[in-house]
Design a protein around this motif. Structure first.
Motif, PDB file in Angstrom:
ATOM      1  N   VAL A 136      30.163 -12.916  37.631  1.00  0.00           N
ATOM      2  CA  VAL A 136      31.015 -12.608  36.233  1.00  0.00           C
ATOM      3  C   VAL A 136      31.404 -14.023  35.470  1.00  0.00           C
ATOM      4  N   ARG A 137      32.238 -14.978  36.206  1.00  0.00           N
ATOM      5  CA  ARG A 137      32.615 -16.147  35.488  1.00  0.00           C
ATOM      6  C   ARG A 137      32.071 -17.313  35.595  1.00  0.00           C
ATOM      7  N   GLY A 138      30.918 -17.250  36.392  1.00  0.00           N
ATOM      8  CA  GLY A 138      30.257 -18.651  36.674  1.00  0.00           C
ATOM      9  C   GLY A 138      31.056 -19.369  37.587  1.00  0.00           C
ATOM     10  N   ALA A 139      31.829 -19.002  38.240  1.00  0.00           N
ATOM     11  CA  ALA A 139      32.505 -19.686  39.366  1.00  0.00           C
ATOM     12  C   ALA A 139      31.581 -20.559  40.280  1.00  0.00           C
ATOM     13  N   ARG A 140      31.839 -21.798  40.433  1.00  0.00           N
ATOM     14  CA  ARG A 140      31.028 -22.722  41.321  1.00  0.00           C
ATOM     15  C   ARG A 140      29.479 -22.487  40.807  1.00  0.00           C
ATOM     16  N   TYR A 141      29.415 -22.637  39.715  1.00  0.00           N
ATOM     17  CA  TYR A 141      27.816 -22.143  39.193  1.00  0.00           C
ATOM     18  C   TYR A 141      26.875 -23.132  39.621  1.00  0.00           C
ATOM     19  N   HIS A 142      27.473 -24.508  39.489  1.00  0.00           N
ATOM     20  CA  HIS A 142      26.476 -25.855  39.694  1.00  0.00           C
ATOM     21  C   HIS A 142      26.345 -26.025  41.092  1.00  0.00           C
ATOM     22  N   GLU A 143      26.918 -25.384  41.988  1.00  0.00           N
ATOM     23  CA  GLU A 143      26.821 -25.459  43.702  1.00  0.00           C
ATOM     24  C   GLU A 143      25.641 -24.622  44.051  1.00  0.00           C
ATOM     25  N   PHE A 144      24.779 -23.733  43.112  1.00  0.00           N
ATOM     26  CA  PHE A 144      23.776 -23.134  43.190  1.00  0.00           C
ATOM     27  C   PHE A 144      22.639 -23.961  42.507  1.00  0.00           C
ATOM     28  N   THR A 145      21.463 -23.995  43.050  1.00  0.00           N
ATOM     29  CA  THR A 145      20.333 -24.701  42.229  1.00  0.00           C
ATOM     30  C   THR A 145      19.827 -23.818  41.118  1.00  0.00           C
ATOM     31  N   MET A 146      19.192 -24.528  40.242  1.00  0.00           N
ATOM     32  CA  MET A 146      18.693 -23.790  39.204  1.00  0.00           C
ATOM     33  C   MET A 146      17.817 -22.777  39.551  1.00  0.00           C
ATOM     34  N   GLN A 147      16.731 -23.103  40.603  1.00  0.00           N
ATOM     35  CA  GLN A 147      15.995 -22.347  41.231  1.00  0.00           C
ATOM     36  C   GLN A 147      16.478 -21.041  41.717  1.00  0.00           C
ATOM     37  N   PHE A 162      25.206  -9.435  28.391  1.00  0.00           N
ATOM     38  CA  PHE A 162      25.840  -9.004  29.467  1.00  0.00           C
ATOM     39  C   PHE A 162      27.564  -9.197  29.522  1.00  0.00           C
ATOM     40  N   LYS A 163      27.857 -10.246  29.120  1.00  0.00           N
ATOM     41  CA  LYS A 163      29.128 -10.829  29.155  1.00  0.00           C
ATOM     42  C   LYS A 163      30.158  -9.705  28.367  1.00  0.00           C
ATOM     43  N   THR A 164      29.899  -9.557  27.258  1.00  0.00           N
ATOM     44  CA  THR A 164      30.541  -8.707  26.530  1.00  0.00           C
ATOM     45  C   THR A 164      30.487  -7.247  26.987  1.00  0.00           C
ATOM     46  N   LYS A 165      29.276  -6.797  27.297  1.00  0.00           N
ATOM     47  CA  LYS A 165      29.253  -5.716  27.852  1.00  0.00           C
ATOM     48  C   LYS A 165      29.845  -4.989  29.138  1.00  0.00           C
ATOM     49  N   LEU A 166      30.052  -6.210  29.869  1.00  0.00           N
ATOM     50  CA  LEU A 166      30.813  -6.151  31.424  1.00  0.00           C
ATOM     51  C   LEU A 166      32.306  -6.008  30.996  1.00  0.00           C
ATOM     52  N   ILE A 167      32.669  -6.643  29.972  1.00  0.00           N
ATOM     53  CA  ILE A 167      34.319  -6.401  29.479  1.00  0.00           C
ATOM     54  C   ILE A 167      34.691  -5.037  28.988  1.00  0.00           C
ATOM     55  N   ASP A 168      33.658  -4.631  28.243  1.00  0.00           N
ATOM     56  CA  ASP A 168      33.709  -3.274  27.636  1.00  0.00           C
ATOM     57  C   ASP A 168      33.757  -2.250  28.781  1.00  0.00           C
ATOM     58  N   VAL A 169      32.884  -2.341  29.828  1.00  0.00           N
ATOM     59  CA  VAL A 169      32.748  -1.471  30.932  1.00  0.00           C
ATOM     60  C   VAL A 169      34.084  -1.479  31.574  1.00  0.00           C
ATOM     61  N   TYR A 170      34.667  -2.749  31.996  1.00  0.00           N
ATOM     62  CA  TYR A 170      35.932  -2.907  32.540  1.00  0.00           C
ATOM     63  C   TYR A 170      36.941  -2.052  31.831  1.00  0.00           C
ATOM     64  N   ALA A 171      37.097  -2.210  30.544  1.00  0.00           N
ATOM     65  CA  ALA A 171      38.319  -1.880  29.692  1.00  0.00           C
ATOM     66  C   ALA A 171      37.861  -0.394  29.589  1.00  0.00           C
ATOM     67  N   ARG A 172      36.762   0.150  29.468  1.00  0.00           N
ATOM     68  CA  ARG A 172      36.660   1.563  29.438  1.00  0.00           C
ATOM     69  C   ARG A 172      37.158   2.149  30.708  1.00  0.00           C
ATOM     70  N   GLY A 173      37.263   1.614  31.769  1.00  0.00           N
ATOM     71  CA  GLY A 173      37.555   2.025  33.158  1.00  0.00           C
ATOM     72  C   GLY A 173      39.065   2.044  33.466  1.00  0.00           C
ATOM     73  N   MET A 174      39.551   1.407  32.502  1.00  0.00           N
ATOM     74  CA  MET A 174      41.100   0.761  32.747  1.00  0.00           C
ATOM     75  C   MET A 174      41.882   1.576  31.579  1.00  0.00           C
ATOM     76  N   GLU A 175      41.302   1.939  30.414  1.00  0.00           N
ATOM     77  CA  GLU A 175      42.116   2.304  29.244  1.00  0.00           C
ATOM     78  C   GLU A 175      43.103   3.511  29.469  1.00  0.00           C
ATOM     79  N   HIS A 176      42.655   4.451  30.241  1.00  0.00           N
ATOM     80  CA  HIS A 176      43.698   5.301  30.668  1.00  0.00           C
ATOM     81  C   HIS A 176      44.577   5.089  31.785  1.00  0.00           C
ATOM     82  N   ARG A 177      44.774   4.060  32.277  1.00  0.00           N
ATOM     83  CA  ARG A 177      45.822   3.812  33.185  1.00  0.00           C
ATOM     84  C   ARG A 177      46.021   2.387  33.325  1.00  0.00           C
ATOM     85  N   PRO A 178      46.403   2.078  32.049  1.00  0.00           N
ATOM     86  CA  PRO A 178      46.863   0.620  31.632  1.00  0.00           C
ATOM     87  C   PRO A 178      47.911  -0.060  32.660  1.00  0.00           C
TER      88      PRO A 178
END
Length: 213
Positions: A136-147, A162-178
């Motif tokens: 999701v946010r690239g945590a520890r990204y460089h601890e994985f090799t490029m390969q 993917f980044k913006t689409k994922l945020i949209d999916v999260y938001a739509r899943g929570m908009e009715h239960r903020p």
């Protein structure tokens, strides 16, 4: 058929296959691929840190971690993570998985968006969180090799945007239960996505409580 990506074998037991088919029936291809990538990043983290973990349960945890975003949970009073965790536990119980293992998967999913806690719990809890956060946010990204990164993304592609689409999916899943987003990273999602969203503030709740002092 066995499948290996970046040196990690994808579980293909009856339980793993049942979990895959269940989640494929309720999630988009984008979320399903995200979940599969999270499994591989979590497993690689476990190997790198010499952790002992159950790959089958890690796979189930990764697969189910976003199920609670489905439209049928729109009016749920729970955080989406809790709904996801409940679905996974019910699935595991239906397949006669040991209750302690089901509880470990529940914890892993329920806590996967809670910073600073999963890494101090069981290997499964830590690795589900690590895998999701990497994808999701690239945590520890460089601890994985490029390969490693390339192999996983080639097998389970990240959609364009993917980044913006994922945020949209999260938001739509929570908009009715903020209210369920209070005190979580989910509040960041609605704050960016919904111009009418107003965060609850912990300090405001303390100072505005019914207590006289």
């Amino acid at each position: 058929m066995k499948m290996s990506v970046a040196g990690v074998e994808l579980p293909d037991s009856a339980l793993a296959q049942a979990a895959f088919h269940y989640v494929r029936g309720v999630e988009s291809a984008m979320l399903l691929h995200h979940a599969q990538r999270a499994f591989f990043f979590g497993a690689l983290t476990g190997y790198r840190e010499s952790r002992t973990f159950d790959a089958e349960l890690l796979y189930v945890g990764a697969l189910f971690h976003n199920v609670g975003l489905h439209a049928r949970f729109d009016r749920s009073p729970n955080r989406f993570e809790v709904d996801s965790a409940n679905e996974a536990r019910n699935f595991l119980r239906a397949h006669c998985v040991d209750e302690s293992a089901a509880a470990d998967v529940w914890n892993a999913i329920a806590l996967h968006t809670t910073p600073g806690i999963p890494e101090h719990m069981s290997a499964l809890v830590a690795l589900v969180g690590a895998g999701v956060q990497m994808d999701v946010r690239g945590a520890r990204y460089h601890e994985f090799t490029m390969q490693q990164r390339d192999a996983i993304v080639q097998a389970f592609p990240r959609e364009r945007g993917f980044k913006t689409k994922l945020i949209d999916v999260y938001a739509r899943g929570m908009e009715h239960r903020p209210v369920t987003t209070f005190g979580t990273v989910n509040a960041d999602v609605l704050d960016r996505w919904d111009p009418d969203y107003r965060r609850l503030n912990f300090c405001g709740l303390v100072l505005g409580s019914e207590w006289p002092n």
